[in-house]
Design a protein around this motif. Structure first.
Motif, mmCIF file in Angstrom:
data_model
loop_
_atom_site.group_PDB
_atom_site.id
_atom_site.type_symbol
_atom_site.label_atom_id
_atom_site.label_comp_id
_atom_site.label_asym_id
_atom_site.label_seq_id
_atom_site.Cartn_x
_atom_site.Cartn_y
_atom_site.Cartn_z
ATOM 1 N N TRP B 291 0.926 -1.153 0.119
ATOM 2 C CA TRP B 291 -0.056 0.213 -0.015
ATOM 3 C C TRP B 291 0.909 1.252 0.072
ATOM 4 C CZ3 TRP B 291 -5.191 -0.213 0.453
ATOM 5 C CH2 TRP B 291 -6.059 -1.643 0.626
ATOM 6 N N SER B 292 0.301 2.283 -0.604
ATOM 7 C CA SER B 292 0.901 3.825 -0.468
ATOM 8 C C SER B 292 0.571 4.077 0.883
ATOM 9 C CB SER B 292 0.435 4.486 -1.707
ATOM 10 O OG SER B 292 -0.940 4.833 -1.622
ATOM 11 N N PRO B 293 1.292 5.169 1.550
ATOM 12 C CA PRO B 293 0.918 5.528 2.918
ATOM 13 C C PRO B 293 -0.414 6.284 2.829
ATOM 14 C CG PRO B 293 3.154 6.111 2.351
ATOM 15 C CD PRO B 293 2.546 5.728 1.037
ATOM 16 N N ASP B 294 -0.904 6.637 1.772
ATOM 17 C CA ASP B 294 -2.246 7.362 1.753
ATOM 18 C C ASP B 294 -3.373 6.340 1.519
ATOM 19 O OD1 ASP B 294 -1.904 7.036 -0.989
ATOM 20 O OD2 ASP B 294 -1.740 9.174 -1.371
ATOM 21 N N ARG B 332 9.419 -6.659 -5.606
ATOM 22 C CA ARG B 332 9.206 -6.816 -4.209
ATOM 23 C C ARG B 332 9.289 -4.976 -3.894
ATOM 24 N NH1 ARG B 332 9.098 -6.784 1.215
ATOM 25 N NH2 ARG B 332 8.863 -8.767 2.313
ATOM 26 N N GLY B 333 8.304 -4.361 -4.436
ATOM 27 C CA GLY B 333 8.474 -2.748 -4.298
ATOM 28 C C GLY B 333 7.685 -2.208 -3.077
ATOM 29 N N ARG B 334 8.100 -1.307 -2.338
ATOM 30 C CA ARG B 334 7.656 -1.018 -1.201
ATOM 31 C C ARG B 334 7.730 0.509 -1.362
ATOM 32 N NH1 ARG B 334 5.985 -5.233 -0.784
ATOM 33 N NH2 ARG B 334 6.022 -6.702 0.933
ATOM 34 N N TYR B 335 6.526 1.392 -0.649
ATOM 35 C CA TYR B 335 6.784 2.794 -0.762
ATOM 36 C C TYR B 335 7.597 3.360 0.372
ATOM 37 C CZ TYR B 335 2.861 3.099 -4.080
ATOM 38 O OH TYR B 335 2.221 3.015 -5.189
ATOM 39 N N PHE B 336 8.161 4.411 0.452
ATOM 40 C CA PHE B 336 8.764 5.089 1.451
ATOM 41 C C PHE B 336 7.634 5.714 2.144
ATOM 42 C CE2 PHE B 336 13.430 6.040 1.274
ATOM 43 C CZ PHE B 336 13.773 5.169 0.247
ATOM 44 N N PRO B 337 8.015 5.860 3.724
ATOM 45 C CA PRO B 337 6.717 6.423 4.506
ATOM 46 C C PRO B 337 6.142 7.868 3.942
ATOM 47 C CG PRO B 337 8.583 5.692 5.855
ATOM 48 C CD PRO B 337 9.162 5.633 4.603
ATOM 49 N N ASP B 338 6.922 8.468 3.260
ATOM 50 C CA ASP B 338 6.612 9.806 2.735
ATOM 51 C C ASP B 338 5.794 9.506 1.336
ATOM 52 O OD1 ASP B 338 8.302 9.382 0.714
ATOM 53 O OD2 ASP B 338 9.507 11.316 1.208
ATOM 54 N N GLY B 339 5.704 8.610 0.897
ATOM 55 C CA GLY B 339 5.001 7.985 -0.352
ATOM 56 C C GLY B 339 5.451 8.666 -1.727
ATOM 57 N N LYS B 340 6.664 9.353 -1.704
ATOM 58 C CA LYS B 340 7.116 10.221 -2.740
ATOM 59 C C LYS B 340 8.203 8.920 -3.232
ATOM 60 C CE LYS B 340 6.885 14.631 -0.894
ATOM 61 N NZ LYS B 340 7.646 15.915 -0.385
ATOM 62 N N ILE B 342 10.117 4.721 -3.801
ATOM 63 C CA ILE B 342 9.780 3.384 -3.629
ATOM 64 C C ILE B 342 11.521 2.710 -3.508
ATOM 65 C CG2 ILE B 342 7.755 3.346 -4.918
ATOM 66 C CD1 ILE B 342 9.214 2.289 -7.495
ATOM 67 N N PHE B 343 11.197 1.529 -2.997
ATOM 68 C CA PHE B 343 12.545 0.763 -2.830
ATOM 69 C C PHE B 343 12.275 -0.764 -3.232
ATOM 70 C CE2 PHE B 343 11.771 -1.414 1.356
ATOM 71 C CZ PHE B 343 10.600 -0.596 1.882
ATOM 72 N N LYS B 358 13.003 7.734 -7.036
ATOM 73 C CA LYS B 358 12.022 8.672 -6.870
ATOM 74 C C LYS B 358 10.990 8.743 -7.809
ATOM 75 C CE LYS B 358 12.297 13.302 -5.081
ATOM 76 N NZ LYS B 358 12.971 14.919 -4.925
ATOM 77 N N LEU B 359 9.433 8.600 -7.308
ATOM 78 C CA LEU B 359 8.567 8.524 -8.136
ATOM 79 C C LEU B 359 8.507 9.591 -9.383
ATOM 80 C CD1 LEU B 359 5.714 7.175 -5.820
ATOM 81 C CD2 LEU B 359 7.132 5.925 -7.634
ATOM 82 N N SER B 360 9.065 10.882 -8.847
ATOM 83 C CA SER B 360 9.045 11.966 -10.046
ATOM 84 C C SER B 360 10.257 11.851 -10.889
ATOM 85 C CB SER B 360 9.163 13.355 -9.169
ATOM 86 O OG SER B 360 10.281 13.163 -8.277
ATOM 87 N N SER B 361 11.214 10.875 -10.645
ATOM 88 C CA SER B 361 12.442 10.753 -11.336
ATOM 89 C C SER B 361 12.263 9.370 -12.286
ATOM 90 C CB SER B 361 13.636 10.821 -10.364
ATOM 91 O OG SER B 361 14.777 10.399 -11.132
ATOM 92 N N ARG B 362 13.266 9.564 -13.383
ATOM 93 C CA ARG B 362 13.346 8.288 -14.211
ATOM 94 C C ARG B 362 14.318 7.409 -13.638
ATOM 95 N NH1 ARG B 362 15.226 9.861 -19.687
ATOM 96 N NH2 ARG B 362 15.375 7.388 -19.863
ATOM 97 N N TYR B 363 15.306 7.830 -12.812
ATOM 98 C CA TYR B 363 16.403 6.984 -12.533
ATOM 99 C C TYR B 363 16.239 6.361 -11.411
ATOM 100 C CZ TYR B 363 17.998 10.182 -16.022
ATOM 101 O OH TYR B 363 17.799 11.025 -17.293
ATOM 102 N N ILE B 364 16.924 5.030 -11.036
ATOM 103 C CA ILE B 364 17.166 4.203 -10.040
ATOM 104 C C ILE B 364 18.515 4.482 -9.383
ATOM 105 C CG2 ILE B 364 15.197 2.708 -10.796
ATOM 106 C CD1 ILE B 364 17.524 0.692 -11.166
#
Lengths: 206, 427
Positions: B291-294, B332-340, B342-343, B358-364
């Motif tokens: 789940w996303s935090p929201d 095995r993706g998970r959101y960071f607590p701020d939802g912005k 993923i890891f 970062k969800l707003s970025s293309r790079y990992i």
């Protein structure tokens, strides 16, 4: 009588105006392309007027010949005027060149000292972890010519308290920026007496 | 004339208002140095509680490698109150923060009254002061509370020393144990032992229950176990197998994988009315939801593009979005607590490492340098990732802070440790 004086006055004014116009057109023009380096133009001038590099010798020669004939005298005078006028322009050119060199040296000094200050602050600033937001905070520094930090203040804090605290902690570790001692006093006063440090968090996970 | 004046104005204003600005983007790789001064004891207190508390605080604060400490024998003084505290004693030793404290009294019931302070040496200010009362039997818990407050004051992040970890121990080929322990590995409890595999533990948001998958009946089955009573209930979901349960942030439902005739898809399961709602419907394998935090989105792994990649789906509109494109394995993706951000586990040339995006970025960005990393879980303050990895055939838990400054491994257990799940914070 008044009429004569007025007409004479007008005549001299016209004469003065014409001589001014004439003198303007008589100055040699330097076509310096702004995109070109000034060094190139300077070199070209040297090629064209080798004499410029030995003006006292040239003057002596001209003076000796002036005693012989008035015709030659006139010609020499004309040459001299031309040389002097050209010499004047080249002096200006040299002055520009020196200013440019001086400016680039100043710029180089500012960059060098700035880079050292940047590196020293980076080596002591313990940036808070996990900042996923973009943050910017600005610190105004007041330096003594000895490099001592007289005062600093967080003039534009970020929205994050830990980020601001980390900056103040880092700033409290610094007492001197002795690198400014290598600068000329004028340059120090202009650039480093008061300057800003802008702390940034890129907003990426760092 | 106007032109001349405007040029002059620009020149003058430049001279008057321009000020040199130097940008600082990079921070130091050094850690903050903290002096944990042995806490004092008021005269008349026989037991040396003070020293026990300060040692516990030091151990907690150093657990994830985020700080450097000053050895007690290097200290120039041992103040226990502000009156005896001199900044210069710590400044000369390069200390950034000093923690001092004292056990003031012990009453007839064995309750200790403890005071403590934290000083920022470089700024020459006291940044924290507190008092706490607790039983002498709970010295470790008292130390954790003080550690949390100190950690929060220094980092600006919530302290995590009272959080717990759930994990599976595979002690031999046929024994699987579902365990929980304090984050420092102490107070381990075995919740359930089985001869069949156990996997995918997940904490309920109130920390009272754990959901996990057990193969004890031959098929993947989801159980919810109450930590207080120890009772376990199987979720009677439909389908052949049920797996990968994850609690919603409000604790009312689970996102899980249900497989009808061998085709796994993502479903939402309401715990109260036991209703199942389908989220994905694809012939590919959809698994590992989170789940996303929201609560508005769910991230999941799917091989619908030909290789395992991460996707995000809106729980309302069911609109899907592909999140990863780098490499041929992202799972095995998970959101960071701020939802912005993923890891997840990123596979590249046979190496499996923990990566973040970062969800707003293309790079990992890959975080770990080991090669067989799996099951990452993040601390509730979003600062540390713990993951399962291998040393030869033995599995252990490794950890890393997000700034990459500290890497650590958790105490070795008796057997291979897998599937870590970090508990939420206690509110």
């Amino acid at each position: 009588m008044n009429k004569v004086l007025t007409s004479l006055n007008t005549f001299f004014l016209i004469l003065l105006f014409l001589s001014l116009i004439f003198s303007m057109f008589s100055f040699p023009k330097l076509n310096i392309d702004e995109t070109q380096s000034i060094k190139v133009n300077f070199y070209e001038l040297i090629q064209q007027n080798d004499i410029l590099f030995d003006p006292p010798a040239a003057n002596t020669l001209i003076k000796k010949e002036a005693k012989k004939t008035s015709a030659i005298n006139e010609k020499t005078n004309a040459d001299e005027t031309s040389i002097i006028s050209k010499f004047k322009i080249n002096k200006l050119d040299i002055k520009n060149e020196i200013t440019k060199i001086k400016l680039s040296k100043e710029r180089e000094d500012i960059l060098r000292v700035s880079a050292i200050i940047q590196q020293r602050i980076s080596s002591i600033w313990i940036k808070p972890n996990s900042l996923s937001e973009s943050l910017i905070a600005k610190v105004l520094i007041n330096l003594a010519p000895s490099g001592e930090i007289l005062n600093f203040s967080l003039i534009e804090p970020s929205s994050n308290t830990s980020f601001n605290e980390s900056i103040l902690t880092a700033m409290n570790k610094m007492t001197f920026f002795e690198e400014v001692l290598s600068l000329e006093r004028k340059l120090f006063e202009k650039n480093f007496r008061n300057f800003n440090l802008v702390f940034k968090s890129s907003g990426e996970i760092e | 004339m106007i032109r001349f004046l405007s040029i002059l104005f620009i020149l003058v204003s430049n001279t008057i208002f321009s000020i040199l600005e130097i940008e600082i983007l990079k921070g130091s790789d050094n850690l903050s140095k903290v002096a944990f001064v042995p806490f004092g004891n008021e005269s008349g207190i026989e037991e040396n509680y003070g020293s026990q508390i300060s040692k516990n605080i030091e151990k907690n604060m150093l657990l994830f490698g985020e700080f450097e400490n000053l050895a007690v024998n290097e200290m120039l003084s041992y103040p226990s109150s502000e009156n005896d505290f001199y900044y210069r004693d710590w400044k000369v030793l390069g200390v950034d923060y000093s923690v001092i404290g004292k056990v003031n009294s012990v009453n007839a019931l064995g309750n200790l009254n403890i005071s403590y302070s934290l000083f920022n040496i470089n700024r020459r200010i006291k940044i924290l002061e507190g008092e706490i009362v607790g039983s002498e039997d709970n010295i470790e818990d008292i130390s954790k509370i003080i550690s949390n407050r100190i950690y929060e004051q220094i980092t600006g992040l919530r302290g995590i020393f009272d959080t717990k970890l759930a994990y599976v121990i595979n002690s031999d080929a046929d024994t699987y144990q579902m365990c929980i322990s304090d984050i420092d590995g102490k107070n381990e409890q075995i919740l359930f032992t089985s001869k069949a595999p156990i996997m995918s533990p997940d904490w309920s948001p109130d920390r009272k229950k754990i959901a996990y998958v057990s193969f004890e009946n031959g098929l993947a089955e989801i159980f919810i176990q109450d930590l207080q009573s120890g009772e376990r209930d199987s979720i009677q979901a439909l389908g052949m197998t049920n797996s990968a349960p994850v609690w919603s942030p409000d604790g009312k439902s689970l996102a899980l994988v249900v497989s009808f005739s061998g085709n796994p898809d993502i479903f939402l399961y309401s715990i109260r009315n036991k209703r199942l709602v389908r989220l994905t419907n694809h012939y590919g394998i959809d698994t590992e939801p989170s789940w996303s935090p929201d609560s508005k989105k769910i991230i999941f792994t799917s091989d619908r593009s030909g290789s395992p990649q991460l996707y995000e789906i809106s729980t309302k509109s069911k609109r899907k979005k592909r999140l990863t494109r780098d490499g041929n394995y992202n799972a095995r993706g998970r959101y960071f607590p701020d939802g912005k951000s993923i890891f997840f586990v990123h596979g590249n040339n046979g190496n499996f490492q923990i990566a973040i995006k970062k969800l707003s970025s293309r790079y990992i960005e890959t975080l770990t340098s080991t090669s067989l990393d799996e099951s990452p879980t993040i601390s509730p303050n979003g600062n540390i990732i713990i993951y399962a990895t291998k040393d030869g055939s033995n599995g252990y838990l490794g950890g890393i802070t997000l700034d990459g400054k500290a890497r650590f491994s958790l105490p070795v257990k008796n057997g291979s440790v897998r599937e870590p799940a970090w508990s939420p914070l206690l509110n």
